[in-house]
Design an enzyme around this catalytic site. Structure first.
Site, PDB file in Angstrom:
ATOM      1  N   HIS A  73       0.818  -1.339   0.032  1.00 50.50           N
ATOM      2  CA  HIS A  73       0.015   0.185  -0.056  1.00 50.50           C
ATOM      3  C   HIS A  73       0.926   1.162   0.044  1.00 50.50           C
ATOM      4  CE1 HIS A  73      -2.452   3.018   2.502  1.00 50.50           C
ATOM      5  NE2 HIS A  73      -3.162   2.782   1.091  1.00 50.50           N
ATOM      6  N   GLU A 124       2.023   1.802  -3.643  1.00 50.28           N
ATOM      7  CA  GLU A 124       0.978   2.618  -4.364  1.00 50.28           C
ATOM      8  C   GLU A 124       1.197   4.339  -4.189  1.00 50.28           C
ATOM      9  OE1 GLU A 124      -3.261   3.877  -3.529  1.00 50.28           O
ATOM     10  OE2 GLU A 124      -3.164   1.869  -3.031  1.00 50.28           O
ATOM     11  N   HIS A 125       1.132   4.649  -2.922  1.00 50.50           N
ATOM     12  CA  HIS A 125       1.317   5.856  -2.830  1.00 50.50           C
ATOM     13  C   HIS A 125       2.559   6.355  -3.306  1.00 50.50           C
ATOM     14  CE1 HIS A 125      -1.684   6.992   0.731  1.00 50.50           C
ATOM     15  NE2 HIS A 125      -1.976   5.657   0.379  1.00 50.50           N
ATOM     16  N   GLU A 170       5.763  10.613   3.144  1.00 47.51           N
ATOM     17  CA  GLU A 170       4.777   9.632   3.158  1.00 47.51           C
ATOM     18  C   GLU A 170       4.397   8.896   4.373  1.00 47.51           C
ATOM     19  OE1 GLU A 170       1.204   9.378   0.843  1.00 47.51           O
ATOM     20  OE2 GLU A 170       3.401  10.550   0.353  1.00 47.51           O
TER      21      GLU A 170
END
Length: 470
Positions: free
Chosen positions: A80, A83-84, A161
């Site tokens: 995940h 993906e960011h 992030e």
């Protein structure tokens, strides 16, 4: 309880027909001749289709056969996270240039630019991209190209992030998610699916080494696990040529790691779990049935399509009935649904039928649920409103699908003890005849197929999962 058992058998019988389907000679549905399909030498698969229903617009996807299930323990949450990072810099679009450029042509982040990560896949999409200039189409393809093999994974951007992911974790970790996560080890004991939840472990999110994320990326983001999908008002020949040209610089992997699948062992006895959370806003009762999945060769056949239609109708109509009951003043539950789905969790037992009800009174939860389901059974036997697509006389349930022409398909299921026969017909030609018969405690499905005037009958014992030919 006898009547509630009969209701559950309806869906169990339908899903168990998957197993019968594997033994039938099925006609494969041909691929749309307007769809351009191919596989490049490096393993990349592409699907391109012209569709001008929306003029001068197109959608672009890159689907990765990669999800959180492939994470090592020290990578929990990194599928995940990766993906960011795809939106935080690539080879040809440093920093936030992907978002900045696309928004100049009216493609908005969130609405038209997005992605999702699940346990088994990660999909990136650009929707409603203008196709008024070839250069815009080329740029959209270049973005997919960079997501395929050239995400930068800049260390400064990674650290930024971490906070974004922590906040997403915080906002998502409500009572429903905590209860769901607590159920995983019970539903999937000793399985990888009990250990992964996509969002991951904040201790890992806060502290993983940069190379740990890069290792996951370089191991799994590769052409043989990727597919490009482009649909819209485009020149198919030109887009195909561009895909072939752009992906030349991403070579085929030598001795790549095998993309693992993780089984879930079937349980010999029913799994019963009572889960609580002090912040839960309601009480829920769920019943899940696992069944064999539809084999790939059958899924792409005419028979597989009929099964898909019948399950969609069952799911929609039973859920609609529960919705109608929930609207009544004396409804015993606040909401309910029935879902028929297929997952990649279990290669040999991968389909599930789920009955879910949110009860209004926890103290009478079980009995209330029983009464509600029983009432629903009676209502279904009585038929739908005149505008519905379900009919029945109390002895059998028939789902009717009528296409734009004069042909029709009827799928029949027997909801109570006894026998009966419902046919699937198209323009008067028998395609399949299905009879469901309950002999004592056995659940038997009889399938009669007619091909070139030759009739073949098969019986299938659902409880034993065996197949016999008469």
């Amino acid at each position: 309880m006898k009547r509630i058992k009969s209701l559950f058998v309806i869906a169990a019988l339908a899903v168990s027909s998957f197993c019968v389907a594997a033994s039938l000679e099925a006609n494969r549905i041909p691929m749309d001749p307007k769809l351009r399909y191919g596989i490049l030498d490096n393993g990349l698969t592409y699907y391109i289709r012209h569709n001008d229903v929306v003029k001068e617009r197109a959608d672009f996807y890159i689907a990765q056969n990669v999800g959180a299930i492939l994470e090592e323990d020290n990578q929990n949450g990194l599928a995940h996270f990766l993906e960011h990072m795809a939106f935080n810099g690539t080879k040809n679009f440093p920093g936030k240039m992907i978002i900045d450029y696309l928004e100049t042509i009216g493609v908005q982040f969130g609405n038209n630019i997005n992605a999702y990560t699940s346990l088994d896949e990660t999909v990136y999409n650009l929707k409603s991209v203008p196709t008024i200039r070839p250069g815009i189409v080329d740029t959209a393809l270049l973005i997919l190209h960079d997501w395929s093999g050239y995400i930068s994974l800049n260390e400064e951007e990674i650290d930024k992030e971490r906070g974004v992911i922590r906040e997403e974790w915080r906002t998502r970790m409500d009572a429903n998610r905590r209860l769901w996560k607590s159920s995983l080890p019970l539903l999937y004991p000793n399985s990888q699916y009990a250990k992964r939840d996509v969002i991951g472990d904040t201790a890992i999110i806060n502290n993983f080494a940069y190379d740990t994320l890069r290792a996951f990326y370089h191991r799994w983001y590769r052409p043989d696990l990727q597919a490009i999908v482009v649909v819209g008002d485009i020149d198919v020949d030109r887009v195909e040529a561009k895909v072939k040209e752009m992906w030349k610089d991403i070579p085929k992997r030598v001795n790549p790691d095998v993309r693992q699948t993780y089984p879930v062992q079937p349980n010999e006895k029913p799994i019963v779990a009572i889960l609580t959370d002090e912040e839960a806003k309601n009480s829920r009762v769920s019943i899940t049935y696992r069944h064999a999945p539809l084999p790939d060769q059958i899924k792409a056949s005419e028979y597989g399509y009929l099964i898909h239609l019948s399950h969609a109708l069952i799911e929609r109509m039973m859920s609609d009935r529960l919705d109608e009951i929930a609207l009544k003043a004396d409804a015993p539950f606040a909401a309910g649904y029935v879902g028929v789905g297929e997952t990649t969790v279990m290669p040999c037992k991968g389909s599930e039928v789920v009955y879910d009800a949110t009860v209004k009174n926890l103290q009478s939860g079980i009995s209330v649920s029983d009464n509600a389901i029983t009432g629903t059974l009676k209502f279904i036997q009585g038929g739908l409103s005149p505008a519905g697509t379900l009919s029945g006389d109390g002895n059998f349930l028939a789902l009717k699908f009528v296409n734009e022409g004069s042909s029709k398909i009827e799928v029949g299921l027997i909801p109570s003890a006894g026998s009966g026969m419902v046919t699937l017909e198209e323009d008067g030609i028998a395609v399949f005849k299905i009879a469901g018969i309950y002999e004592g405690n056995q659940q038997v499905l009889k399938v009669v197929t007619t091909e070139n005037g030759i009739q073949k009958t098969q019986t299938f014992d659902i409880s034993e999962l065996t197949l016999e030919t008469e």
